[in-house]
Design a protein around this motif. Structure first.
Motif, PDB file in Angstrom:
ATOM      1  N   SER A 188      -5.249  -0.943   3.718  1.00  0.00           N
ATOM      2  CA  SER A 188      -4.303  -1.996   4.106  1.00  0.00           C
ATOM      3  C   SER A 188      -4.983  -3.095   4.905  1.00  0.00           C
ATOM      4  O   SER A 188      -4.707  -4.283   4.707  1.00  0.00           O
ATOM      5  CB  SER A 188      -3.158  -1.394   4.927  1.00  0.00           C
ATOM      6  OG  SER A 188      -2.345  -0.563   4.140  1.00  0.00           O
ATOM      7  N   MET A 231       0.424  -6.746   8.748  1.00  0.00           N
ATOM      8  CA  MET A 231       0.652  -5.379   8.280  1.00  0.00           C
ATOM      9  C   MET A 231       1.942  -4.805   8.859  1.00  0.00           C
ATOM     10  O   MET A 231       2.159  -4.841  10.060  1.00  0.00           O
ATOM     11  CB  MET A 231      -0.549  -4.497   8.670  1.00  0.00           C
ATOM     12  CG  MET A 231      -1.846  -4.920   7.999  1.00  0.00           C
ATOM     13  SD  MET A 231      -3.358  -4.263   8.791  1.00  0.00           S
ATOM     14  CE  MET A 231      -3.095  -2.491   8.678  1.00  0.00           C
ATOM     15  N   ASP A 283       0.890  -1.159   0.000  1.00  0.00           N
ATOM     16  CA  ASP A 283       0.000   0.000   0.000  1.00  0.00           C
ATOM     17  C   ASP A 283       0.925   1.205   0.000  1.00  0.00           C
ATOM     18  O   ASP A 283       1.497   1.567   1.031  1.00  0.00           O
ATOM     19  CB  ASP A 283      -0.900  -0.016   1.238  1.00  0.00           C
ATOM     20  CG  ASP A 283      -1.920   1.119   1.223  1.00  0.00           C
ATOM     21  OD1 ASP A 283      -1.783   2.043   0.395  1.00  0.00           O
ATOM     22  OD2 ASP A 283      -2.844   1.109   2.054  1.00  0.00           O
ATOM     23  N   GLY A 336      -4.444   3.545   6.974  1.00  0.00           N
ATOM     24  CA  GLY A 336      -4.422   2.093   6.876  1.00  0.00           C
ATOM     25  C   GLY A 336      -5.740   1.403   6.566  1.00  0.00           C
ATOM     26  O   GLY A 336      -5.830   0.181   6.646  1.00  0.00           O
ATOM     27  N   ALA A 390      -0.379   4.794   2.431  1.00  0.00           N
ATOM     28  CA  ALA A 390      -1.166   4.118   3.470  1.00  0.00           C
ATOM     29  C   ALA A 390      -2.172   5.015   4.174  1.00  0.00           C
ATOM     30  O   ALA A 390      -3.261   4.566   4.524  1.00  0.00           O
ATOM     31  CB  ALA A 390      -0.232   3.492   4.503  1.00  0.00           C
ATOM     32  N   VAL A 402       0.882  -7.216   3.998  1.00  0.00           N
ATOM     33  CA  VAL A 402       0.870  -5.859   3.448  1.00  0.00           C
ATOM     34  C   VAL A 402       2.025  -5.019   4.004  1.00  0.00           C
ATOM     35  O   VAL A 402       2.204  -4.915   5.220  1.00  0.00           O
ATOM     36  CB  VAL A 402      -0.465  -5.143   3.769  1.00  0.00           C
ATOM     37  CG1 VAL A 402      -0.542  -3.804   3.037  1.00  0.00           C
ATOM     38  CG2 VAL A 402      -1.655  -6.014   3.392  1.00  0.00           C
ATOM     39  N   THR A 403       2.784  -4.428   3.096  1.00  0.00           N
ATOM     40  CA  THR A 403       3.790  -3.435   3.463  1.00  0.00           C
ATOM     41  C   THR A 403       3.211  -2.066   3.186  1.00  0.00           C
ATOM     42  O   THR A 403       2.835  -1.762   2.043  1.00  0.00           O
ATOM     43  CB  THR A 403       5.088  -3.623   2.660  1.00  0.00           C
ATOM     44  OG1 THR A 403       5.606  -4.937   2.916  1.00  0.00           O
ATOM     45  CG2 THR A 403       6.131  -2.584   3.064  1.00  0.00           C
ATOM     46  N   MET A 404       3.112  -1.241   4.219  1.00  0.00           N
ATOM     47  CA  MET A 404       2.503   0.082   4.090  1.00  0.00           C
ATOM     48  C   MET A 404       3.581   1.163   4.095  1.00  0.00           C
ATOM     49  O   MET A 404       4.499   1.123   4.919  1.00  0.00           O
ATOM     50  CB  MET A 404       1.546   0.341   5.260  1.00  0.00           C
ATOM     51  CG  MET A 404       0.440  -0.661   5.392  1.00  0.00           C
ATOM     52  SD  MET A 404      -0.602  -0.289   6.835  1.00  0.00           S
ATOM     53  CE  MET A 404       0.502  -0.711   8.168  1.00  0.00           C
TER      54      MET A 404
END
Length: 211
Positions: A91, A134, A82, A88, A85, A101-103
């Motif tokens: 996310s 996350m 994301d 979030g 972000a 998920v990498t924000m």
């Protein structure tokens, strides 16, 4: 504020390069108290809270989300980025669809609000497992994404667009956050960085009547 952990307040102030004070500032203030981290100013206040996403991610409701239809996959351990972000919301929807998920959040104050919301959500029996999927990186995704070595199935882009002029239509979260972070004017650069990261799919969120 009342019940605040002083070392937490000192750490946040140091990370942001801001003074630690006991009275609100004249414009925007981050209040740290027993409830968590709250952004205050202009007669408004906002604190991140993933509990308001519960009804969207539990009891099978996630399958009715548009994003769920777009990211449906048969892969066992899908991953996503994301790139914008914010707080979030997208996310956690991706996490509820089974993605790791990498924000990325560029604004350090928004990142602190998101980090605090995640900390509290980890203690919730239903939200905790989603938080484990996350990971938040405070930084500019345009600069970082092209050099990421891991393969990602999805990159999700949600540039923040200028709000409509009628202030009554803008919720208090957006009113305060737009004081911190202006709408995205690097849409092309964001897309190019996502393409360079070579995901299987790029999803771009647009306003209903947007181009």
């Amino acid at each position: 504020g009342e019940g605040a952990l002083e070392n937490q307040a000192e750490e946040i102030a140091q990370n942001l390069g801001l003074p630690l004070v006991t009275e609100p500032g004249s414009e925007l203030t981050l209040l740290i108290d027993k409830e968590g981290v709250t952004l205050m100013g202009y007669g408004l206040s906002f604190r991140g809270d993933f509990e308001n996403m519960l009804r969207r991610v539990t009891n099978g409701r996630i399958q009715h989300e548009m994003i769920a239809r777009l990211v449906k996959t048969k892969d066992e351990n899908p991953s996503a980025i994301d790139a914008t972000a914010g707080m979030g919301e997208d996310s956690i929807l991706l996490a509820a669809c089974g993605y790791k998920v990498t924000m990325f959040e560029q604004n350090p104050v928004i990142a602190e609000l998101l980090k605090d919301a995640m900390r509290r959500a980890k203690e919730h029996p239903l939200l905790g497992p989603l938080m484990e999927r996350m990971t938040l990186i405070q930084g500019n995704s345009i600069e970082i994404m092209p050099s990421m070595e891991s393969e990602n199935d999805i990159i999700f882009l949600d540039p923040m667009f200028p709000a409509r002029q009628k202030s009554g239509l803008i919720n208090k979260k957006l009113q305060l956050i737009q004081k911190l972070e202006q709408p995205c004017f690097q849409e092309q650069e964001l897309l190019e960085a996502a393409i360079m990261a070579k995901p299987k799919k790029i999803i771009i969120k647009r306003p209903l009547k947007g181009a």
